[in-house]
Design a protein around this motif. Structure first.
Motif, PDB file in Angstrom:
ATOM      1  N   ILE A 246      -3.477   0.087  -3.388  1.00 11.70           N
ATOM      2  CA  ILE A 246      -3.221  -1.181  -2.706  1.00 11.70           C
ATOM      3  C   ILE A 246      -3.146  -2.245  -3.792  1.00 11.70           C
ATOM      4  O   ILE A 246      -3.995  -2.286  -4.696  1.00 11.70           O
ATOM      5  CB  ILE A 246      -4.328  -1.565  -1.704  1.00 11.70           C
ATOM      6  CG1 ILE A 246      -4.678  -0.396  -0.786  1.00 11.70           C
ATOM      7  CG2 ILE A 246      -3.890  -2.770  -0.878  1.00 11.70           C
ATOM      8  CD1 ILE A 246      -5.859  -0.679   0.130  1.00 11.70           C
TER       9      ILE A 246
ATOM     10  N   LEU B  86      -9.036   0.012   5.673  1.00 10.89           N
ATOM     11  CA  LEU B  86      -9.706   0.752   4.610  1.00 10.89           C
ATOM     12  C   LEU B  86     -10.399   1.999   5.150  1.00 10.89           C
ATOM     13  O   LEU B  86     -10.402   3.056   4.500  1.00 10.89           O
ATOM     14  CB  LEU B  86     -10.708  -0.146   3.880  1.00 10.89           C
ATOM     15  CG  LEU B  86     -10.101  -1.262   3.026  1.00 10.89           C
ATOM     16  CD1 LEU B  86     -11.198  -2.072   2.352  1.00 10.89           C
ATOM     17  CD2 LEU B  86      -9.132  -0.702   1.991  1.00 10.89           C
ATOM     18  N   ASP B  87     -10.989   1.889   6.336  1.00 10.52           N
ATOM     19  CA  ASP B  87     -11.603   3.061   6.956  1.00 10.52           C
ATOM     20  C   ASP B  87     -10.538   4.121   7.257  1.00 10.52           C
ATOM     21  O   ASP B  87     -10.747   5.321   7.004  1.00 10.52           O
ATOM     22  CB  ASP B  87     -12.329   2.660   8.233  1.00 10.52           C
ATOM     23  CG  ASP B  87     -13.041   3.835   8.890  1.00 10.52           C
ATOM     24  OD1 ASP B  87     -13.994   4.365   8.287  1.00 10.52           O
ATOM     25  OD2 ASP B  87     -12.631   4.229  10.007  1.00 10.52           O
TER      26      ASP B  87
ATOM     27  N   GLU C 156      -8.622  -5.613   7.519  1.00 11.60           N
ATOM     28  CA  GLU C 156      -9.007  -4.927   6.276  1.00 11.60           C
ATOM     29  C   GLU C 156     -10.031  -3.813   6.505  1.00 11.60           C
ATOM     30  O   GLU C 156      -9.856  -2.691   6.016  1.00 11.60           O
ATOM     31  CB  GLU C 156      -9.571  -5.925   5.253  1.00 11.60           C
ATOM     32  CG  GLU C 156      -9.935  -5.261   3.933  1.00 11.60           C
ATOM     33  CD  GLU C 156     -10.353  -6.270   2.883  1.00 11.60           C
ATOM     34  OE1 GLU C 156     -10.194  -5.973   1.688  1.00 11.60           O
ATOM     35  OE2 GLU C 156     -10.833  -7.360   3.259  1.00 11.60           O
TER      36      GLU C 156
ATOM     37  N   TYR D 139      -3.524  -8.406   6.653  1.00 13.53           N
ATOM     38  CA  TYR D 139      -4.399  -7.474   5.936  1.00 13.53           C
ATOM     39  C   TYR D 139      -5.861  -7.904   6.057  1.00 13.53           C
ATOM     40  O   TYR D 139      -6.746  -7.086   6.329  1.00 13.53           O
ATOM     41  CB  TYR D 139      -4.000  -7.375   4.465  1.00 13.53           C
ATOM     42  CG  TYR D 139      -4.916  -6.468   3.680  1.00 13.53           C
ATOM     43  CD1 TYR D 139      -4.742  -5.086   3.698  1.00 13.53           C
ATOM     44  CD2 TYR D 139      -5.988  -6.987   2.948  1.00 13.53           C
ATOM     45  CE1 TYR D 139      -5.596  -4.243   3.004  1.00 13.53           C
ATOM     46  CE2 TYR D 139      -6.846  -6.154   2.253  1.00 13.53           C
ATOM     47  CZ  TYR D 139      -6.648  -4.785   2.288  1.00 13.53           C
ATOM     48  OH  TYR D 139      -7.512  -3.962   1.599  1.00 13.53           O
TER      49      TYR D 139
ATOM     50  N   SER E  19       0.843  -1.202   0.000  1.00  5.16           N
ATOM     51  CA  SER E  19       0.000   0.000   0.000  1.00  5.16           C
ATOM     52  C   SER E  19       0.877   1.250   0.000  1.00  5.16           C
ATOM     53  O   SER E  19       1.875   1.318   0.722  1.00  5.16           O
ATOM     54  CB  SER E  19      -0.912   0.011   1.234  1.00  5.16           C
ATOM     55  OG  SER E  19      -1.590   1.253   1.349  1.00  5.16           O
TER      56      SER E  19
ATOM     57  N   ARG F 181      -6.570  -1.549  -6.362  1.00  4.86           N
ATOM     58  CA  ARG F 181      -7.376  -0.455  -5.804  1.00  4.86           C
ATOM     59  C   ARG F 181      -6.570   0.838  -5.839  1.00  4.86           C
ATOM     60  O   ARG F 181      -5.399   0.863  -5.461  1.00  4.86           O
ATOM     61  CB  ARG F 181      -7.781  -0.768  -4.355  1.00  4.86           C
ATOM     62  CG  ARG F 181      -8.882  -1.802  -4.246  1.00  4.86           C
ATOM     63  CD  ARG F 181      -9.182  -2.136  -2.789  1.00  4.86           C
ATOM     64  NE  ARG F 181     -10.370  -2.982  -2.672  1.00  4.86           N
ATOM     65  CZ  ARG F 181     -10.712  -3.631  -1.552  1.00  4.86           C
ATOM     66  NH1 ARG F 181      -9.979  -3.502  -0.460  1.00  4.86           N
ATOM     67  NH2 ARG F 181     -11.796  -4.390  -1.527  1.00  4.86           N
TER      68      ARG F 181
ATOM     69  N   GLU G 193     -11.674   0.350  -8.130  1.00  7.23           N
ATOM     70  CA  GLU G 193     -11.204  -1.030  -7.963  1.00  7.23           C
ATOM     71  C   GLU G 193     -11.314  -1.715  -9.316  1.00  7.23           C
ATOM     72  O   GLU G 193     -12.380  -1.734  -9.927  1.00  7.23           O
ATOM     73  CB  GLU G 193     -12.059  -1.759  -6.928  1.00  7.23           C
ATOM     74  CG  GLU G 193     -11.627  -3.206  -6.697  1.00  7.23           C
ATOM     75  CD  GLU G 193     -12.465  -3.888  -5.618  1.00  7.23           C
ATOM     76  OE1 GLU G 193     -12.420  -3.423  -4.461  1.00  7.23           O
ATOM     77  OE2 GLU G 193     -13.164  -4.864  -5.945  1.00  7.23           O
TER      78      GLU G 193
ATOM     79  N   ASN H 168      -9.424   5.573   3.860  1.00  3.90           N
ATOM     80  CA  ASN H 168     -10.473   6.413   3.271  1.00  3.90           C
ATOM     81  C   ASN H 168     -10.549   7.775   3.954  1.00  3.90           C
ATOM     82  O   ASN H 168     -10.698   8.809   3.283  1.00  3.90           O
ATOM     83  CB  ASN H 168     -11.828   5.708   3.373  1.00  3.90           C
ATOM     84  CG  ASN H 168     -11.962   4.570   2.387  1.00  3.90           C
ATOM     85  OD1 ASN H 168     -11.164   4.446   1.454  1.00  3.90           O
ATOM     86  ND2 ASN H 168     -12.951   3.716   2.597  1.00  3.90           N
TER      87      ASN H 168
ATOM     88  N   PHE I 220     -12.354   6.852  -6.050  1.00  2.00           N
ATOM     89  CA  PHE I 220     -11.835   5.532  -5.706  1.00  2.00           C
ATOM     90  C   PHE I 220     -12.182   4.570  -6.829  1.00  2.00           C
ATOM     91  O   PHE I 220     -13.307   4.568  -7.340  1.00  2.00           O
ATOM     92  CB  PHE I 220     -12.443   5.029  -4.400  1.00  2.00           C
ATOM     93  CG  PHE I 220     -12.236   3.560  -4.156  1.00  2.00           C
ATOM     94  CD1 PHE I 220     -11.040   3.103  -3.619  1.00  2.00           C
ATOM     95  CD2 PHE I 220     -13.215   2.635  -4.477  1.00  2.00           C
ATOM     96  CE1 PHE I 220     -10.841   1.741  -3.397  1.00  2.00           C
ATOM     97  CE2 PHE I 220     -13.029   1.275  -4.267  1.00  2.00           C
ATOM     98  CZ  PHE I 220     -11.838   0.830  -3.723  1.00  2.00           C
TER      99      PHE I 220
END
Length: 441
Positions: free
Chosen positions: A122, A106-107, A102, A98, A8, A185, A220, A110, A218
Motif C-alpha cells: 500500500i 487492513l483486516d 482502514e 481509505y 494497493s 507498507r 512499514e 491481512n 509485514f
C-alpha cells in the motif's frame, strides 16, 4: 489538484477453485465499500455496474480461465485478475475512503496474506507514479520539463529516451515472478524465502514496523504515506531497498545501479547465501566501508538456516569470486547491455573498472595474482565499441596494451601499483565454462 489517493496491490497464489471464488467474492464486498462503483468492465467489455451479473461471473470462475474484472467510479477504481491458481488485485482509493475503512481493509488484506498471500503493498499513488513512470511525456502530469531533464536517462525498447527508474527507491522490478520494491507498507509471503531468508526480513533495520504475518513478514517503512517526499522517509525507502539488494537481484537498464552493494547473494540449487555489510555500530553500510560481515546460509527446501557475524576486512575474494591459486589468477565478470544506455555503456564500464582499480586492500594476492575483469556485451557493441571515449574517462589510468581476441578484445590497465586485465567478450560466450576459461588468458 484532486484528493490524495492510495494504491494497493495484492497477489494471492496456490489457490484452488473454491479459494478463487471465495477470494473474489470478498474482493467484491470490500471494493464496494471502498468506492461505490458505477461502472464495470469484464474482459474488456464495459457496462454499467451490475452486481447480480458480476456475482454470477465470480461464482462460476475456475482455475482454467483468464478473467479480468475492473470496477470504478469517478474517483477510484479496482481490478481483479484471475489466471490459473493466481489472483491479483489492484485498488486505487481516495484518502478519505481509505481512512474511513482502514481498519476493515487492513483486516481484509491481512487475512488474505496470512493464508494465500504472495506479495502486497500500500502506498501513496503519487509516490508510485513518480518512481515508476519512465515515459517523459507522461511525467508532465506531475513534474516540469526542467525537473525531468535532471533525471537519469536510458533507452526504451524502441530506442526512445526514457527516465531510468532503476535509480529510484520505489521502482517496482520483477525477479523470477517476485515483485521487488520499497514503499510505505509491504507484505512478503513465505515464497520469498527463495530470495531472502525470512530472518533477514525480520531483522531489517531503520523501519517503522516489522512483524511476522502468517508465514510471511509485514513491514512499514514510515508513519505517514503522504509524507514520502520528506528527506528522512526517502532515506528509509532507499536504505530498505539497499538492504534487500534489489539492484543486485534485478534491474532493467542493462548496467545496474552503479553503486556499492549493502548485501550480496550466492544461489545454488535450493541454498541461498547472503553477506550483509555493517559498520562499527552494526548498521547497514556500503561494501567498501564494512567492518562486520553477516553471513546467512539458508536451505529453503529443508528449512535449514545458519547465521554468522564476524569482524574483519575485505580480501580479494570479495571482488574476484573465481580464484585460480595454482596459476595465480583471479576473475570477476559483469553482463552489460550498452544498447539500453544513452552513453554506449561508458558510465558502467568506468564504474566497474574503477571499483577494482582503486582498491586498497591488505591481501598480497591483489598485488601478486593476475586480476581479470570480464564484460559480456552484445556482438554489435563490440564492433562499435567507444574505446577512445573510455580511455578519456580513464585519463588517470595507463592503458598499456590493447589485444584482439577471437571473441572480443582485451585491455591491460595500470594505476599506481594496481594492474588489471579487462576483457570485452561477446555475450554468446556467457556460459559458465567460458567465464572460467578466461582464467587461461
Amino acid at each position: 489538484m484532486g484528493e490524495k489517493q492510495l494504491y494497493s496491490v495484492a497477489q494471492l497464489h496456490r489457490m484452488d477453485q473454491e479459494d478463487l471464488r471465495a477470494a473474489a467474492a470478498d474482493w467484491l464486498v470490500m471494493t464496494r465499500l471502498l468506492l461505490e462503483p458505477v461502472e464495470m468492465m469484464i474482459n474488456g467489455r464495459k457496462t454499467a455496474f451490475d452486481l447480480s451479473k458480476l456475482k454470477d461471473q465470480i461464482a462460476s470462475v475456475t482455475t482454467e480461465e483468464d478473467l479480468l474484472v475492473q470496477i470504478s467510479n469517478n474517483e477510484a477504481e479496482s481490478s481483479l485478475h484471475i489466471w490459473g491458481e493466481t489472483l491479483l488485485e489492484k485498488t486505487l482509493v481516495t484518502r478519505k475512503s481509505y481512512e474511513t475503512w482502514e481498519a476493515v481493509f487492513l483486516d481484509y488484506l491481512n487475512e488474505r496474506m496470512k493464508h494465500k498471500g504472495l506479495f502486497a503493498y500500500i502506498r501513496d499513488y503519487d509516490e508510485y507514479l513518480y518512481h515508476n513512470t519512465s515515459q517523459i511525456d507522461k511525467r508532465r502530469a506531475f513534474e516540469s520539463a526542467q525537473e525531468s531533464d535532471a533525471l537519469p536517462k536510458m533507452k526504451g525498447v524502441n530506442g526512445e529516451v526514457i527516465v531510468d527508474c532503476n535509480r529510484f527507491p520505489g521502482f517496482d522490478v520483477f525477479h523470477k515472478g517476485f515483485c521487488l520494491t520499497s514503499c510505505w507498507r509491504m507484505f512478503f509471503g513465505s515464497a520469498y524465502k527463495q530470495l531472502f531468508p525470512k530472518q533477514l526480513l525480520l531483522e531489517i533495520q531503520q523501519v517503522e514496523k516489522v512483524r511476522e504475518l502468517g508465514s510471511g513478514v509485514f513491514i512499514e517503512l514510515y508513519k505517514d504515506p503522504f509524507q514520502w517526499k520528506e528527506p528522512s522517509n526517502i532515506r528509509f525507502q532507499r536504505l530498505f531497498r539497499d538492504q534487500l539488494g534489489v539492484a543486485q537481484l534485478s534491474y532493467t537498464n542493462g548496467v545496474g545501479l552503479l553503486a556499492q552493494p549493502y548485501i550480496e547473494f550466492a544461489f545454488e540449487d535450493t541454498v541461498i547465501q547472503t553477506v550483509q555489510y555493517q559498520n562499527e555500530q552494526f548498521q547497514p553500510t556500503e561494501k567498501r566501508n564494512a567492518a562486520y560481515f553477516v553471513t546467512r546460509t539458508y536451505d529453503f527446501l529443508n528449512d535449514q538456516y545458519r547465521v554468522h557475524r564476524m569482524k574483519g576486512a575485505l580480501n580479494v575474494l570479495a571482488y574476484f569470486p573465481w580464484i585460480d591459486d595454482d596459476n595465480e589468477k583471479m576473475m570477476n565478470y559483469h553482463v552489460i547491455h550498452p544498447e539500453m544506455t544513452i552513453d554506449q555503456g561508458i558510465d558502467a564500464y568506468e564504474y566497474y573498472i574503477r571499483d577494482v582499480m582503486d582498491l586498497d586492500i591488505n591481501d598480497e594476492r591483489f598485488r601478486k595474482y593476475t586480476a581479470i575483469l570480464q564484460f559480456f556485451i552484445p556482438g554489435n557493441a563490440l564492433n562499435e565499441f567507444p574505446l577512445e571515449k573510455l580511455a578519456a574517462r580513464l585519463n588517470d589510468v595507463t592503458i598499456q596494451q590493447v589485444k584482439d581476441r577471437k571473441d572480443g578484445f582485451a585491455l591491460s590497465l595500470e594505476k599506481g601499483s594496481n594492474q588489471l586485465t579487462v576483457l570485452f567478450v561477446d555475450q554468446k560466450n556467457i556460459a559458465m565454462k567460458n567465464q572460467l576459461s578466461a582464467l587461461e588468458v
